[in-house]
Design a protein around this motif. Structure first.
Motif, PDB file in Angstrom:
ATOM      1  N   VAL A 152       0.862  -1.177   0.000  1.00  0.00           N
ATOM      2  CA  VAL A 152       0.000   0.000   0.000  1.00  0.00           C
ATOM      3  C   VAL A 152       0.905   1.235   0.000  1.00  0.00           C
ATOM      4  CG1 VAL A 152      -0.155  -0.001   2.544  1.00  0.00           C
ATOM      5  CG2 VAL A 152      -1.914   1.158   1.178  1.00  0.00           C
ATOM      6  N   PRO A 153       0.571   2.288  -0.759  1.00  0.00           N
ATOM      7  CA  PRO A 153       1.461   3.447  -0.843  1.00  0.00           C
ATOM      8  C   PRO A 153       1.705   4.106   0.512  1.00  0.00           C
ATOM      9  CG  PRO A 153      -0.115   3.485  -2.644  1.00  0.00           C
ATOM     10  CD  PRO A 153      -0.544   2.384  -1.727  1.00  0.00           C
ATOM     11  N   VAL A 154       2.950   4.469   0.753  1.00  0.00           N
ATOM     12  CA  VAL A 154       3.305   5.205   1.971  1.00  0.00           C
ATOM     13  C   VAL A 154       2.493   6.490   2.056  1.00  0.00           C
ATOM     14  CG1 VAL A 154       5.175   6.444   3.140  1.00  0.00           C
ATOM     15  CG2 VAL A 154       5.630   4.216   2.079  1.00  0.00           C
ATOM     16  N   ILE A 155       2.318   7.168   0.929  1.00  0.00           N
ATOM     17  CA  ILE A 155       1.571   8.418   0.927  1.00  0.00           C
ATOM     18  C   ILE A 155       0.107   8.184   1.299  1.00  0.00           C
ATOM     19  CG2 ILE A 155       1.088   8.319  -1.560  1.00  0.00           C
ATOM     20  CD1 ILE A 155       1.301  11.341  -1.627  1.00  0.00           C
ATOM     21  N   ALA A 156      -0.449   7.035   0.943  1.00  0.00           N
ATOM     22  CA  ALA A 156      -1.831   6.719   1.317  1.00  0.00           C
ATOM     23  C   ALA A 156      -1.948   6.502   2.819  1.00  0.00           C
ATOM     24  CB  ALA A 156      -2.311   5.489   0.560  1.00  0.00           C
ATOM     25  N   VAL A 157      -0.935   5.854   3.403  1.00  0.00           N
ATOM     26  CA  VAL A 157      -0.921   5.650   4.847  1.00  0.00           C
ATOM     27  C   VAL A 157      -0.830   6.991   5.562  1.00  0.00           C
ATOM     28  CG1 VAL A 157       0.388   4.669   6.768  1.00  0.00           C
ATOM     29  CG2 VAL A 157       0.031   3.328   4.672  1.00  0.00           C
ATOM     30  N   LYS A 158       0.041   7.863   5.102  1.00  0.00           N
ATOM     31  CA  LYS A 158       0.207   9.167   5.748  1.00  0.00           C
ATOM     32  C   LYS A 158      -1.048  10.025   5.635  1.00  0.00           C
ATOM     33  CE  LYS A 158       5.242   9.384   5.244  1.00  0.00           C
ATOM     34  NZ  LYS A 158       6.395  10.059   4.593  1.00  0.00           N
ATOM     35  N   GLN A 159      -1.741   9.905   4.505  1.00  0.00           N
ATOM     36  CA  GLN A 159      -2.963  10.682   4.296  1.00  0.00           C
ATOM     37  C   GLN A 159      -4.202   9.996   4.845  1.00  0.00           C
ATOM     38  OE1 GLN A 159      -3.174  11.519   0.088  1.00  0.00           O
ATOM     39  NE2 GLN A 159      -1.445  12.949   0.132  1.00  0.00           N
ATOM     40  N   ARG A 160      -4.042   8.763   5.328  1.00  0.00           N
ATOM     41  CA  ARG A 160      -5.149   7.985   5.889  1.00  0.00           C
ATOM     42  C   ARG A 160      -6.302   7.896   4.893  1.00  0.00           C
ATOM     43  NH1 ARG A 160      -4.198   6.916  11.191  1.00  0.00           N
ATOM     44  NH2 ARG A 160      -6.342   6.149  11.426  1.00  0.00           N
ATOM     45  N   THR A 161      -5.984   7.570   3.662  1.00  0.00           N
ATOM     46  CA  THR A 161      -7.024   7.434   2.646  1.00  0.00           C
ATOM     47  C   THR A 161      -7.902   6.222   2.966  1.00  0.00           C
ATOM     48  OG1 THR A 161      -5.553   6.112   1.243  1.00  0.00           O
ATOM     49  CG2 THR A 161      -5.632   8.483   0.830  1.00  0.00           C
ATOM     50  N   PRO A 162      -9.214   6.315   2.731  1.00  0.00           N
ATOM     51  CA  PRO A 162     -10.091   5.187   3.046  1.00  0.00           C
ATOM     52  C   PRO A 162      -9.851   4.010   2.107  1.00  0.00           C
ATOM     53  CG  PRO A 162     -11.317   6.924   1.926  1.00  0.00           C
ATOM     54  CD  PRO A 162      -9.960   7.488   2.217  1.00  0.00           C
ATOM     55  N   VAL A 163     -10.053   2.817   2.637  1.00  0.00           N
ATOM     56  CA  VAL A 163     -10.066   1.617   1.805  1.00  0.00           C
ATOM     57  C   VAL A 163     -11.481   1.474   1.263  1.00  0.00           C
ATOM     58  CG1 VAL A 163      -9.818  -0.892   1.764  1.00  0.00           C
ATOM     59  CG2 VAL A 163      -8.224   0.512   3.103  1.00  0.00           C
ATOM     60  N   LYS A 164     -11.621   1.465  -0.025  1.00  0.00           N
ATOM     61  CA  LYS A 164     -12.941   1.473  -0.655  1.00  0.00           C
ATOM     62  C   LYS A 164     -13.821   0.334  -0.141  1.00  0.00           C
ATOM     63  CE  LYS A 164     -15.248   1.634  -5.138  1.00  0.00           C
ATOM     64  NZ  LYS A 164     -15.104   1.489  -6.610  1.00  0.00           N
ATOM     65  N   GLY A 165     -15.056   0.698   0.235  1.00  0.00           N
ATOM     66  CA  GLY A 165     -16.024  -0.292   0.668  1.00  0.00           C
ATOM     67  C   GLY A 165     -15.887  -0.745   2.103  1.00  0.00           C
ATOM     68  N   THR A 166     -15.022  -0.065   2.888  1.00  0.00           N
ATOM     69  CA  THR A 166     -14.805  -0.454   4.278  1.00  0.00           C
ATOM     70  C   THR A 166     -14.877   0.779   5.175  1.00  0.00           C
ATOM     71  OG1 THR A 166     -12.413  -0.104   4.424  1.00  0.00           O
ATOM     72  CG2 THR A 166     -13.163  -2.169   3.412  1.00  0.00           C
ATOM     73  N   ASN A 167     -14.752   0.526   6.455  1.00  0.00           N
ATOM     74  CA  ASN A 167     -14.685   1.622   7.435  1.00  0.00           C
ATOM     75  C   ASN A 167     -13.266   1.857   7.925  1.00  0.00           C
ATOM     76  OD1 ASN A 167     -17.520   2.056   7.444  1.00  0.00           O
ATOM     77  ND2 ASN A 167     -17.781   0.268   8.791  1.00  0.00           N
ATOM     78  N   VAL A 168     -12.278   1.272   7.239  1.00  0.00           N
ATOM     79  CA  VAL A 168     -10.891   1.429   7.654  1.00  0.00           C
ATOM     80  C   VAL A 168     -10.143   2.276   6.642  1.00  0.00           C
ATOM     81  CG1 VAL A 168     -10.960  -0.803   8.819  1.00  0.00           C
ATOM     82  CG2 VAL A 168     -10.058  -0.656   6.494  1.00  0.00           C
ATOM     83  N   THR A 169      -8.933   2.676   7.007  1.00  0.00           N
ATOM     84  CA  THR A 169      -8.084   3.470   6.130  1.00  0.00           C
ATOM     85  C   THR A 169      -6.794   2.717   5.838  1.00  0.00           C
ATOM     86  OG1 THR A 169      -6.767   4.623   7.814  1.00  0.00           O
ATOM     87  CG2 THR A 169      -8.971   5.521   7.327  1.00  0.00           C
ATOM     88  N   ALA A 170      -6.002   3.286   4.942  1.00  0.00           N
ATOM     89  CA  ALA A 170      -4.707   2.685   4.625  1.00  0.00           C
ATOM     90  C   ALA A 170      -3.837   2.565   5.866  1.00  0.00           C
ATOM     91  CB  ALA A 170      -4.009   3.512   3.554  1.00  0.00           C
ATOM     92  N   ALA A 171      -4.020   3.483   6.818  1.00  0.00           N
ATOM     93  CA  ALA A 171      -3.220   3.443   8.043  1.00  0.00           C
ATOM     94  C   ALA A 171      -3.586   2.265   8.934  1.00  0.00           C
ATOM     95  CB  ALA A 171      -3.404   4.752   8.811  1.00  0.00           C
TER      96      ALA A 171
END
Length: 458
Positions: A152-171
């Protein structure tokens, strides 16, 4: 009256069956029915072009299209079909001879999924992604592929982008453990965390919407990341699209051979392969080691062919026609054909000369690649190697001889070793098409330094 009743019952039973038994796609989505066997998606070794050897991480759309145009015109009739955009297509400001890891300009969507850099792939504007380029390639009768990095992209983790279709984020799904040691774009996806499979599912749903036919996943097989390989396999299955799955880099640990054979269509058995004789020669040991793990739809991969015009904006070297001699190029193509490795050409196709084109369009050699059986090494030492295989339709025998030395030698072969029992036999040189008359006695052709002899014997 009986006819009317029979028709009524037929309609009623039909409606009942539809309500009681959902369609296959619905069952597959709910994991009640397994997807079609993915091994059937690559029944013969895949053949295509990859942008890495000539353009590194900087290839642009016009270059991809030029290679697709060439393949459609000159190579498609011979079985070449994949056009693959290699690493970091999502970085707007990457560089040659390495990667821009200082200030990369990423292109990413709201769900933490990389998108093509618009300055390099103009048709991707307005959220279209690679679909317009895939359409261009498909309209030429070819198939489209991309390279991605595991994780998963480091930048997605830092930005806490949502995982599509879930209630969680990349972080919530990442781990720093075992992250890539040579490129800092990605973190590991931790399979034990909620949302991890959903992230990979969303990734491949996006790729399927673009029309993807092939994916090369890097930092996956050496070291071997079994959990992420499994999640990628599941994600591809989930899309319902036939996306051929290639793992990289190599050598994949032989201890995981059974697992990778059951999950991927092809997997690297060597590190990055460049135009040096010692790396060609290295394949003899590696291919012998991996020979028993080949089966239809699951192919040990000797890496891209460093042939033609390479190094234009690549990681290794300057712009050049391959440094391999003609004999070494014949050796490379012969060994890959009789081992049945996938063939992915690394040079810029529009720059091919007539000799390079002849290597890629020899129908006799490609017949061995596609349809031979019982492929095996006969013998090997420091000076020479022999491989053989069968033509399952005709019973003819194929024989490949390789000279590892710097001087011309004769390589004797007892034809009984390959099942030629008759006293007299005919030989066809597969590269030239030249046929001999009836021969007898020991077969011992003279082979050029670093060269090969490739024959059909009947």
């Amino acid at each position: 009256m009986n006819v009317i009743i029979s028709k009524f019952l037929a309609v009623y039973l039909s409606i009942l069956s539809l309500s009681a038994f959902p369609d296959t796609a619905s069952l597959r989505k709910n994991k009640q029915v397994p997807p079609p066997g993915f091994h059937t998606w690559a029944p013969t070794p895949p053949m295509g072009w990859n942008s890495w050897d000539c353009f590194g991480p900087t290839v642009v759309e016009s270059e991809v299209k030029a290679n697709a145009d060439y393949m459609a015109k000159y190579l498609r009739p011979y079985g070449w079909e994949y056009i693959v955009v290699d690493i970091r297509w999502y970085v707007a400001n990457d560089k040659t001879h390495g990667y821009n890891q200082h200030n990369p300009e990423y292109t990413i969507d709201k769900y933490g999924r990389f998108l093509p850099a618009e300055n390099r792939f103009p048709s991707s504007k307005n959220g279209q992604g690679f679909k317009p380029l895939a359409d261009y390639i498909h309209h030429r009768g070819l198939k489209f592929g991309i390279h991605i990095m595991r994780g998963v992209p480091v930048i997605a983790v830092k930005q806490r982008t949502p995982v599509k279709g879930t209630n969680v984020t990349a972080a919530d799904i990442f781990s720093m453990k075992d992250s890539c040691s040579w490129l800092s774009d990605m973190y590991t996806v931790d399979a034990s965390k909620t949302g991890s499979q959903a992230y990979y599912n969303s990734l491949f749903e996006l790729y399927a919407s673009w029309g993807l036919d092939f994916v090369k996943v890097d930092d996956l097989s050496a070291p071997y990341h079994a959990d992420e390989i499994n999640m990628i396999r599941n994600a591809i299955n989930h899309t319902g699209r036939k996306i051929v799955f290639s793992t990289s880099p190599g050598e994949t640990p032989v201890a995981f051979a059974a697992d990778v054979t059951s999950k991927a269509n092809m997997w690297r058995v060597i590190g990055d392969f460049w135009d040096r004789w010692n790396q060609v020669d290295e394949h003899f040991d590696i291919f012998e080691r991996w020979n028993k793990w080949r089966k239809p739809g699951a192919w040990p991969d000797g890496d891209m062919l460093p042939l033609g015009k390479i190094g234009i904006r690549a990681e290794v070297g300057s712009p050049r026609m391959t440094a391999l001699t003609r004999d070494e190029q014949y050796t490379l193509m012969t060994l890959f054909a009789i081992f049945r490795s996938p063939l992915f050409f690394g040079g810029n196709l529009p720059d091919n000369d007539s000799f390079t084109l002849s290597l890629l369009t020899n129908h006799r050699v490609l017949e061995v690649l596609r349809n031979s059986t019982n492929n095996r090494q006969l013998f090997k030492d420091s000076s020479h190697v022999a491989w053989t295989a069968d033509n399952p339709r005709t019973g003819e025998k194929y024989l490949a001889l390789f000279n590892r030395t710097n001087h011309t030698i004769k390589i004797p072969v007892e034809l009984l070793q390959i099942g030629v029992n008759q006293q007299h036999y005919k030989v066809t040189d597969l590269w030239t098409g030249k046929k001999s008359g009836m021969l007898s006695g020991k077969f011992q052709p003279e082979i050029n330094p670093h060269g090969t002899g490739f024959y059909k014997i009947q």
